[in-house]
Design an enzyme around this catalytic site. Structure first.
Site, PDB file in Angstrom:
ATOM      1  N   ASP A  53      -3.042  -4.821  -8.680  1.00  0.00           N
ATOM      2  CA  ASP A  53      -3.318  -3.394  -8.470  1.00  0.00           C
ATOM      3  C   ASP A  53      -3.030  -2.614  -9.758  1.00  0.00           C
ATOM      4  OD1 ASP A  53      -3.252  -0.622  -7.040  1.00  0.00           O
ATOM      5  OD2 ASP A  53      -3.760  -1.995  -5.410  1.00  0.00           O
ATOM      6  N   ASP A  74     -10.321   2.953  -7.322  1.00  0.00           N
ATOM      7  CA  ASP A  74      -9.611   4.096  -6.765  1.00  0.00           C
ATOM      8  C   ASP A  74     -10.312   5.420  -7.099  1.00  0.00           C
ATOM      9  OD1 ASP A  74      -7.484   5.072  -5.198  1.00  0.00           O
ATOM     10  OD2 ASP A  74      -6.037   3.795  -6.230  1.00  0.00           O
ATOM     11  N   GLU A  94     -11.563   5.130  -1.681  1.00  0.00           N
ATOM     12  CA  GLU A  94     -11.806   6.566  -1.742  1.00  0.00           C
ATOM     13  C   GLU A  94     -10.982   7.296  -0.676  1.00  0.00           C
ATOM     14  OE1 GLU A  94     -14.679   9.754  -0.050  1.00  0.00           O
ATOM     15  OE2 GLU A  94     -13.505   8.113   0.769  1.00  0.00           O
ATOM     16  N   MET A 126     -14.440  11.466   2.076  1.00  0.00           N
ATOM     17  CA  MET A 126     -15.820  11.920   2.290  1.00  0.00           C
ATOM     18  C   MET A 126     -16.567  10.984   3.243  1.00  0.00           C
ATOM     19  SD  MET A 126     -15.996  14.686   0.410  1.00  0.00           S
ATOM     20  CE  MET A 126     -17.746  14.988   0.345  1.00  0.00           C
ATOM     21  N   ARG A 184     -12.347   2.174   2.024  1.00  0.00           N
ATOM     22  CA  ARG A 184     -11.157   2.687   2.678  1.00  0.00           C
ATOM     23  C   ARG A 184     -11.540   3.837   3.593  1.00  0.00           C
ATOM     24  NH1 ARG A 184      -6.222   2.296   0.018  1.00  0.00           N
ATOM     25  NH2 ARG A 184      -5.541   4.110   1.201  1.00  0.00           N
ATOM     26  N   ASP A 213      -3.365   6.103   1.974  1.00  0.00           N
ATOM     27  CA  ASP A 213      -2.512   4.926   1.795  1.00  0.00           C
ATOM     28  C   ASP A 213      -1.604   4.708   3.002  1.00  0.00           C
ATOM     29  OD1 ASP A 213      -3.663   4.761  -0.669  1.00  0.00           O
ATOM     30  OD2 ASP A 213      -1.812   4.973  -1.817  1.00  0.00           O
TER      31      ASP A 213
END
Length: 397
Positions: free
Chosen positions: A82, A161, A194, A198, A212, A216
């Site tokens: 990551d 991301d 994201e 949206m 996503r 988180d």
């Protein structure tokens, strides 16, 4: 009576419009067409447990552990690095540079090592000028170069991301990396991170292999169960090649009870979510291993039919989740979200899609046993607080 000419013309126009719309959607879906993600990805990601404190030794040891524990044999193939793996500045050619203090051998050498173990290496970037940590550059404006760099290193998975960008919408920035990956010369799983801002489930299928649907996750009950809820709304948009992603697994990080972690794993499995372990697999408890290595629950997640399960009944704190599997089977989770113990719960055939009066055999996936009783029209069980039961139901007559 025959339709009037104006009405007939209207119907023809409508049919033509529908045909064009469906064709365009099919073409859009084929834009990515990288042949990846026939089932949700499985593997490990560094962020949940280690945050920015990563280095190549730990990544190698994690690859070793996936093999030595047998997790690789259960399908956990991706070793995903990551944020925080690169220097803050690009080189003179504009390329990303692995951080010398933590990845001195470079990413290609690491990919070669991971590949030698029969595993795949994933990496992280951002559709902005900097990543979320602000400790390394993002890929905005460098998509083609970065995609080719990742491909040259042997990268198999890109988590992308959505921090520190120019203010434009993700649906403007993400397709640029999609096209760059298509031109990179190597199939790379594309994970759109994201955070569901949206509604990427509505447009992600043409751009990536997963998207996503939530912010988180954190290692606690409220965070985990709310991510499952938010993700479930988009169930109809998941399919082979593109999956809803409620974020990575927290199982084994210590913030929840064993029963809560079992719920976590069960809901991610029936939701066809990516199963990306987020704990330190080099130092797992037996309990953690028993959860993430449950072959039968993994089998629900990896079922070739690829239909995401949904909530089919909610009665206060009691929920029935269900989804079809190949071979005319149905996966069912009976979930008690509330504080009361020993709640009697019922799964009804008309809720879960089994024809009435069908005789059904039930397999308990956490007890690893087939129930002796045969069930008709309903299955009833007692479920404790913050616990669940998970079954595969198979018609036998």
């Amino acid at each position: 009576m025959e339709a009037s000419l104006p009405l007939r013309a209207w119907w023809i126009s409508l049919l033509l419009l529908l045909t064009i719309t469906l064709t365009v959607r099919a073409d859009r879906r084929n834009l990515l067409a990288n042949g990846l993600a026939a089932t949700p990805p499985m593997g490990w990601n560094s962020w949940n447990h280690f945050s920015c404190f990563i280095d190549e030794k730990m990544i190698r040891e994690t690859a070793d552990a996936l093999v030595s524990t047998g997790l690789a044999n259960f399908g956990y193939k991706f070793v995903n690095i990551d944020d925080c793996w690169a220097e803050i500045s690009r080189d003179k050619k504009g390329s990303l540079v692995p951080k010398k203090s933590t990845f001195p051998s470079g990413i290609k050498a690491l990919a070669d090592y991971v590949h030698s173990k029969g595993l795949k290496l994933g990496i992280y970037s951002d559709a902005g000028y900097f990543t979320c940590s602000k400790k390394m550059p993002g890929s905005l404006g460098h998509e083609e170069l970065d995609a080719k760099t990742f491909a040259s290193w042997g990268i198999d998975y890109l988590k992308y991301d959505n921090c520190n960008h120019d203010g434009s919408k993700p649906i403007v920035r993400y397709p640029v990396m999609t096209r760059a990956l298509m031109n990179a010369g190597r199939p790379i799983f594309f994970s759109l991170c994201e955070w569901g801002d949206m509604h990427p489930a509505l447009w992600g299928a043409s751009l990536g292999n997963s998207w996503r649907t939530t912010n988180d996750i954190a290692d606690n009950w409220d965070s985990m169960i709310s991510r499952a809820d938010q993700n479930e709304v988009y169930a109809e948009y998941a399919r082979p090649g593109g999956w809803n992603d409620p974020d990575m697994l927290e199982v084994g990080n210590g913030g929840m009870t064993k029963d809560e972690y079992i719920i976590h794993f069960s809901l991610w499995a029936i939701s066809k979510a990516p199963l990306l372990v987020g704990c330190d697999v080099r130092n797992m408890t037996k309990e953690t291993m028993e959860i993430i290595a449950n072959k039968e629950v993994i089998g629900v997640n990896q079922d070739k039919l690829g239909v995401q399960g949904k909530k089919v009944r909610m009665e206060g704190d009691l929920e029935v989740w269900a989804g079809p599997l190949s071979g005319y089977r149905v996966a069912v989770v009976l979930l008690n979200r509330g504080p009361q113990q020993h709640r009697v719960m019922t799964a009804r055939w008309d809720d879960i899609g089994i024809p009435p009066s069908t005789n059904v055999m039930a397999r308990d996936l956490w007890q690893h046993k087939t129930l002796k009783q045969r069930f008709v029209d309903v299955l009833t069980a007692t479920v404790d607080s913050h616990a669940c039961k998970m079954y595969i139901l198979k018609p036998i007559s």
